[in-house]
Design a protein around this motif. Structure first.
Motif, PDB file in Angstrom:
ATOM      1  N   ASN A  16       0.823  -1.216   0.000  1.00 49.61           N
ATOM      2  CA  ASN A  16       0.000   0.000   0.000  1.00 49.61           C
ATOM      3  C   ASN A  16       0.854   1.262   0.000  1.00 49.61           C
ATOM      4  O   ASN A  16       0.516   2.245  -0.664  1.00 49.61           O
ATOM      5  N   THR A  17       1.971   1.228   0.734  1.00 52.97           N
ATOM      6  CA  THR A  17       2.860   2.393   0.703  1.00 52.97           C
ATOM      7  C   THR A  17       3.496   2.536  -0.685  1.00 52.97           C
ATOM      8  O   THR A  17       3.683   3.647  -1.174  1.00 52.97           O
ATOM      9  N   ARG A  18       3.764   1.407  -1.337  1.00 49.41           N
ATOM     10  CA  ARG A  18       4.268   1.493  -2.720  1.00 49.41           C
ATOM     11  C   ARG A  18       3.248   2.162  -3.625  1.00 49.41           C
ATOM     12  O   ARG A  18       3.580   3.004  -4.460  1.00 49.41           O
ATOM     13  N   LEU A  19       1.980   1.764  -3.444  1.00 43.35           N
ATOM     14  CA  LEU A  19       0.917   2.370  -4.253  1.00 43.35           C
ATOM     15  C   LEU A  19       0.799   3.866  -3.931  1.00 43.35           C
ATOM     16  O   LEU A  19       0.628   4.691  -4.830  1.00 43.35           O
ATOM     17  N   ALA A  20       0.932   4.190  -2.640  1.00 40.20           N
ATOM     18  CA  ALA A  20       0.872   5.602  -2.233  1.00 40.20           C
ATOM     19  C   ALA A  20       1.996   6.396  -2.915  1.00 40.20           C
ATOM     20  O   ALA A  20       1.773   7.496  -3.427  1.00 40.20           O
ATOM     21  N   ARG A  21       3.196   5.820  -2.932  1.00 37.92           N
ATOM     22  CA  ARG A  21       4.346   6.544  -3.532  1.00 37.92           C
ATOM     23  C   ARG A  21       4.212   6.654  -5.046  1.00 37.92           C
ATOM     24  O   ARG A  21       4.761   7.567  -5.666  1.00 37.92           O
ATOM     25  N   LEU A  22       3.489   5.712  -5.618  1.00 40.11           N
ATOM     26  CA  LEU A  22       3.274   5.741  -7.064  1.00 40.11           C
ATOM     27  C   LEU A  22       2.476   6.979  -7.486  1.00 40.11           C
ATOM     28  O   LEU A  22       2.586   7.429  -8.628  1.00 40.11           O
ATOM     29  N   VAL A  23       1.693   7.514  -6.545  1.00 36.79           N
ATOM     30  CA  VAL A  23       0.922   8.726  -6.852  1.00 36.79           C
ATOM     31  C   VAL A  23       1.881   9.847  -7.277  1.00 36.79           C
ATOM     32  O   VAL A  23       1.603  10.606  -8.197  1.00 36.79           O
ATOM     33  N   ARG A  24       3.032   9.919  -6.593  1.00 27.16           N
ATOM     34  CA  ARG A  24       4.046  10.932  -6.942  1.00 27.16           C
ATOM     35  C   ARG A  24       4.498  10.784  -8.387  1.00 27.16           C
ATOM     36  O   ARG A  24       4.659  11.755  -9.109  1.00 27.16           O
ATOM     37  N   ASP A  25       4.712   9.524  -8.780  1.00 29.36           N
ATOM     38  CA  ASP A  25       5.233   9.271 -10.122  1.00 29.36           C
ATOM     39  C   ASP A  25       4.229   9.639 -11.212  1.00 29.36           C
ATOM     40  O   ASP A  25       4.615  10.120 -12.275  1.00 29.36           O
TER      41      ASP A  25
END
Ligand SMILES: Cc1cc2nc3c(=O)[nH]c(=O)nc-3n(C[C@H](O)[C@H](O)[C@H](O)COP(=O)(O)O)c2cc1C
Length: 187
Positions: A16-25
């Protein structure tokens, strides 16, 4: 736009944190802040609240207050939202009637290794956020098979789906008036 993305997992290597960080990308032109340390919040307790708001709570409330949109990214524990995220939402729901989440546009994403992608937790979270008075956006994304699809390199289909979901709700807010669906999210 200023986006606050709150991961409901404190686990190192969290999907989920990976998905959250993907928002930045996928939103390089927006100001994106990711929160992945909800364990810094003490358990909600009215006695604690009465003696002074803990600094971690004040900081999170402040971040929510200045965000144009808050994106919650939730895992699923036993068919619902993990306690650490429920605790954060409880703090954010206070003071009663004056929550920083009131009228705040919120988007709910979720991820799980299961084939359902934590969709039950996402539904429960939407219900709770609606009850607090947040403006729960109708879009969402639940990533199933997260251990494969959010592993490096992230499945490009997930990246595309995330970009579409965010674009469908965020770009309407910044679009000139008279553009498509202007009443979905009046700026
Ligand atoms: C206590 C507990 C309960 C769980 N219950 C569910 C569940 O109901 N549904 C589900 O899809 N996954 C469930 N899982 C598996 C989580 O989806 C998995 O651990 C996931 O990786 C957690 O998210 P994270 O990677 O962001 O930390 C559970 C895991 C734990 C530790």
């Amino acid at each position: 736009m200023e986006l606050l993305v709150i991961s409901g997992s404190t686990r190192r290597g969290s999907f989920n944190t990976r998905l959250a960080r993907l928002v930045r990308d996928v939103r390089p032109d927006d100001q994106v802040t990711v929160v992945s340390d909800l364990a810094a919040l003490p358990f909600y307790d009215a006695d604690v609240e009465a003696t002074g708001i803990p600094s971690a709570v004040t900081a999170l409330r402040g971040a929510v207050a200045v965000a144009d949109v808050v994106v919650f990214v939730t895992p699923e524990y036993n068919g619902t939202v993990p306690g650490v995220l429920g605790n954060a939402v409880d703090w954010l729901s206070r003071p009663h009637g004056e929550s920083v989440l009131q009228r705040k546009p919120v988007l709910v994403l979720s991820a799980s290794p299961s084939r359902f992608g934590a969709v039950r937790a996402a539904d429960h979270l939407r219900t709770v956020l609606h009850r607090i008075g947040a403006q729960v956006l109708p879009a969402g994304l639940s990533v199933a098979g997260a251990h494969r699809r959010l592993a490096e390199p992230v499945d490009p289909e997930v990246v595309g789906q995330l970009a579409d979901v965010l674009g469908s709700v965020l770009d309407v807010r910044t679009a000139p008036s008279g553009s498509a669906e202007p009443d979905l999210l009046p700026a």
